[in-house]
Design an enzyme around this catalytic site. Sequence first.
Site, PDB file in Angstrom:
ATOM      1  N   LYS A  83      -0.983 -12.866  -9.795  1.00 51.23           N
ATOM      2  CA  LYS A  83      -1.804 -13.527  -8.771  1.00 51.23           C
ATOM      3  C   LYS A  83      -3.261 -13.081  -8.882  1.00 51.23           C
ATOM      4  O   LYS A  83      -3.519 -11.877  -9.014  1.00 51.23           O
ATOM      5  CB  LYS A  83      -1.254 -13.159  -7.384  1.00 51.23           C
ATOM      6  CG  LYS A  83      -1.941 -13.893  -6.257  1.00 51.23           C
ATOM      7  CD  LYS A  83      -1.618 -13.307  -4.904  1.00 51.23           C
ATOM      8  CE  LYS A  83      -2.710 -12.377  -4.452  1.00 51.23           C
ATOM      9  NZ  LYS A  83      -2.667 -11.982  -3.049  1.00 51.23           N
ATOM     10  N   LYS A 139      -8.777  -9.748  -5.903  1.00 50.38           N
ATOM     11  CA  LYS A 139      -9.846  -8.747  -6.073  1.00 50.38           C
ATOM     12  C   LYS A 139      -9.245  -7.388  -6.388  1.00 50.38           C
ATOM     13  O   LYS A 139      -9.740  -6.649  -7.226  1.00 50.38           O
ATOM     14  CB  LYS A 139     -10.662  -8.643  -4.771  1.00 50.38           C
ATOM     15  CG  LYS A 139     -11.680  -9.748  -4.602  1.00 50.38           C
ATOM     16  CD  LYS A 139     -12.197  -9.823  -3.169  1.00 50.38           C
ATOM     17  CE  LYS A 139     -11.584 -10.999  -2.444  1.00 50.38           C
ATOM     18  NZ  LYS A 139     -12.091 -11.319  -1.143  1.00 50.38           N
ATOM     19  N   LYS A 161       0.847  -1.196   0.000  1.00 51.42           N
ATOM     20  CA  LYS A 161       0.000   0.000   0.000  1.00 51.42           C
ATOM     21  C   LYS A 161       0.884   1.248   0.000  1.00 51.42           C
ATOM     22  O   LYS A 161       0.658   2.179  -0.769  1.00 51.42           O
ATOM     23  CB  LYS A 161      -0.907  -0.026   1.238  1.00 51.42           C
ATOM     24  CG  LYS A 161      -2.085   0.876   1.131  1.00 51.42           C
ATOM     25  CD  LYS A 161      -3.369   0.145   1.466  1.00 51.42           C
ATOM     26  CE  LYS A 161      -4.582   0.926   1.067  1.00 51.42           C
ATOM     27  NZ  LYS A 161      -5.809   0.200   1.137  1.00 51.42           N
TER      28      LYS A 161
HETATM   29  P1  TYM Z   1      -8.112 -13.438   1.650  1.00 50.04           P
HETATM   30  O1  TYM Z   1      -9.507 -13.136   2.040  1.00 50.04           O
HETATM   31  O2  TYM Z   1      -7.365 -12.448   0.836  1.00 50.04           O
HETATM   32  O3  TYM Z   1      -8.056 -14.814   0.865  1.00 50.04           O
HETATM   33  C1  TYM Z   1      -8.634 -15.984   1.401  1.00 50.04           C
HETATM   34  C2  TYM Z   1      -7.784 -17.202   1.078  1.00 50.04           C
HETATM   35  O4  TYM Z   1      -7.657 -17.346  -0.341  1.00 50.04           O
HETATM   36  C3  TYM Z   1      -6.275 -17.462  -0.682  1.00 50.04           C
HETATM   37  N1  TYM Z   1      -6.047 -16.861  -1.988  1.00 50.04           N
HETATM   38  C4  TYM Z   1      -5.327 -17.455  -2.946  1.00 50.04           C
HETATM   39  N2  TYM Z   1      -4.702 -18.640  -3.006  1.00 50.04           N
HETATM   40  C5  TYM Z   1      -4.047 -18.939  -4.147  1.00 50.04           C
HETATM   41  N3  TYM Z   1      -4.008 -18.111  -5.237  1.00 50.04           N
HETATM   42  C6  TYM Z   1      -4.633 -16.922  -5.221  1.00 50.04           C
HETATM   43  N4  TYM Z   1      -4.605 -16.136  -6.286  1.00 50.04           N
HETATM   44  C7  TYM Z   1      -5.320 -16.529  -4.041  1.00 50.04           C
HETATM   45  N5  TYM Z   1      -6.037 -15.430  -3.676  1.00 50.04           N
HETATM   46  C8  TYM Z   1      -6.466 -15.643  -2.409  1.00 50.04           C
HETATM   47  C9  TYM Z   1      -5.539 -16.696   0.410  1.00 50.04           C
HETATM   48  O5  TYM Z   1      -4.192 -17.097   0.487  1.00 50.04           O
HETATM   49  C10 TYM Z   1      -6.339 -17.063   1.627  1.00 50.04           C
HETATM   50  O6  TYM Z   1      -5.918 -18.324   2.130  1.00 50.04           O
HETATM   51  N6  TYM Z   1      -5.692 -12.505   5.883  1.00 50.04           N
HETATM   52  C11 TYM Z   1      -6.511 -13.486   5.190  1.00 50.04           C
HETATM   53  C12 TYM Z   1      -7.806 -13.787   5.889  1.00 50.04           C
HETATM   54  C13 TYM Z   1      -7.637 -14.255   7.295  1.00 50.04           C
HETATM   55  C14 TYM Z   1      -7.174 -15.534   7.728  1.00 50.04           C
HETATM   56  C15 TYM Z   1      -7.224 -15.493   9.140  1.00 50.04           C
HETATM   57  C16 TYM Z   1      -6.734 -16.659   7.046  1.00 50.04           C
HETATM   58  C17 TYM Z   1      -7.946 -13.539   8.411  1.00 50.04           C
HETATM   59  N7  TYM Z   1      -7.691 -14.287   9.508  1.00 50.04           N
HETATM   60  C18 TYM Z   1      -6.815 -16.612   9.909  1.00 50.04           C
HETATM   61  C19 TYM Z   1      -6.316 -17.768   7.815  1.00 50.04           C
HETATM   62  C20 TYM Z   1      -6.357 -17.727   9.208  1.00 50.04           C
HETATM   63  C21 TYM Z   1      -6.839 -12.902   3.831  1.00 50.04           C
HETATM   64  O7  TYM Z   1      -6.813 -11.724   3.609  1.00 50.04           O
HETATM   65  O8  TYM Z   1      -7.256 -13.822   2.928  1.00 50.04           O
END
Ligand code: TYM
Length: 313
Positions: free
Chosen positions: A191, A194, A112
Amino acid sequence: MKKRLLTGIQSSGTLHIGNYFGAIKPFLEISEDYDSMLMVADYHALTSLRDPAAMRANIMHVVKDYLALGVNPSQVVIFKQSDVPAHTELAWIFNCLVTVPFLQQAHAYKDKVAKGLEANAGLFTYPMLMAADILLYDTDVVPVGADQKQHIEYAREAAMKFNNAFGTTFKEPQELIMESIATIPGTDGKKMSKSYGNTIPLFGTKDEIASAVMGIVTDSTGDFPHHVHAIHKLFQADGDLIPLYEEHKGKYKHLKEALIEDIERIIAPMREIRTHITDADVKTVLEEGVLRARAQADAKMQVVRERVGVSLA
Ligand code: TYM
């Protein structure tokens, strides 16, 4: 006693196929062997979302997606982060243990700042809220995509800092990242995310999925569309794809149409199930889930409060 498995997804939009293959599918493949929890990270989404109607809709979407994908709420605790105040409470305690330079190294914050955008304090301390999500439940394994690896390292660091300061209280969790699906590429080969606008929606209509697939950037100098193939491999065994890609060398449109059909074959039955899941179903699932989550979180917080000295009992 089974080991604990936990993962979460932000309620910042509808799920894309990167979320499914990177996190939910690996979660589902092993969830029966673990004591499993699946969270909606709504307070994490608040770092970027300032629209209450969209927040409510996104929470509904994420839980409906979990259920349509086959997560069984009688076996898996499905809950939302904001329903368990212990998450933000523990995050505060971790914030008091880690340093500003340590948090400044976090990718989400650095990205960011590198883009010249102003990060809010919630984004800055985001990794400590995630550490709290994981550590509150004595989590052993966290299935995530490769982009979350650093966050799990931060969670281990928070556990270590707390244990060193106040005595052993938290387990150090391990990430589970499947090599072949660690980073699902988006329609531009970067990658899928969103924030890059390069997603293929998981439960979009067939037309929405088709339009995203038709938008996959292809290399006009070669005759093998790598970006199409990278996504296609998720839906069809590579052994079956190679002859197809050989036979239709350079015919990008044909290969994209084949991909649309393969996505549709896998997604359509789940999309159909999803149409029968109501808002009331989501509320029931979350109401039941939070009772189970809160009982564990509260018990853990009682120990934490005693250890840090704020509990006078
Ligand atoms: P978030 O919401 O961005 O994404 C959710 C999950 O999807 C995976 N992901 C991907 N995996 C492979 N290729 C991609 N292009 C891709 N895009 C998204 C992410 O790696 C993730 O596993 N911080 C986390 C949410 C969170 C969390 C937690 C996860 C909050 N607390 C505790 C595990 C445990 C996040 O922003 O994921």
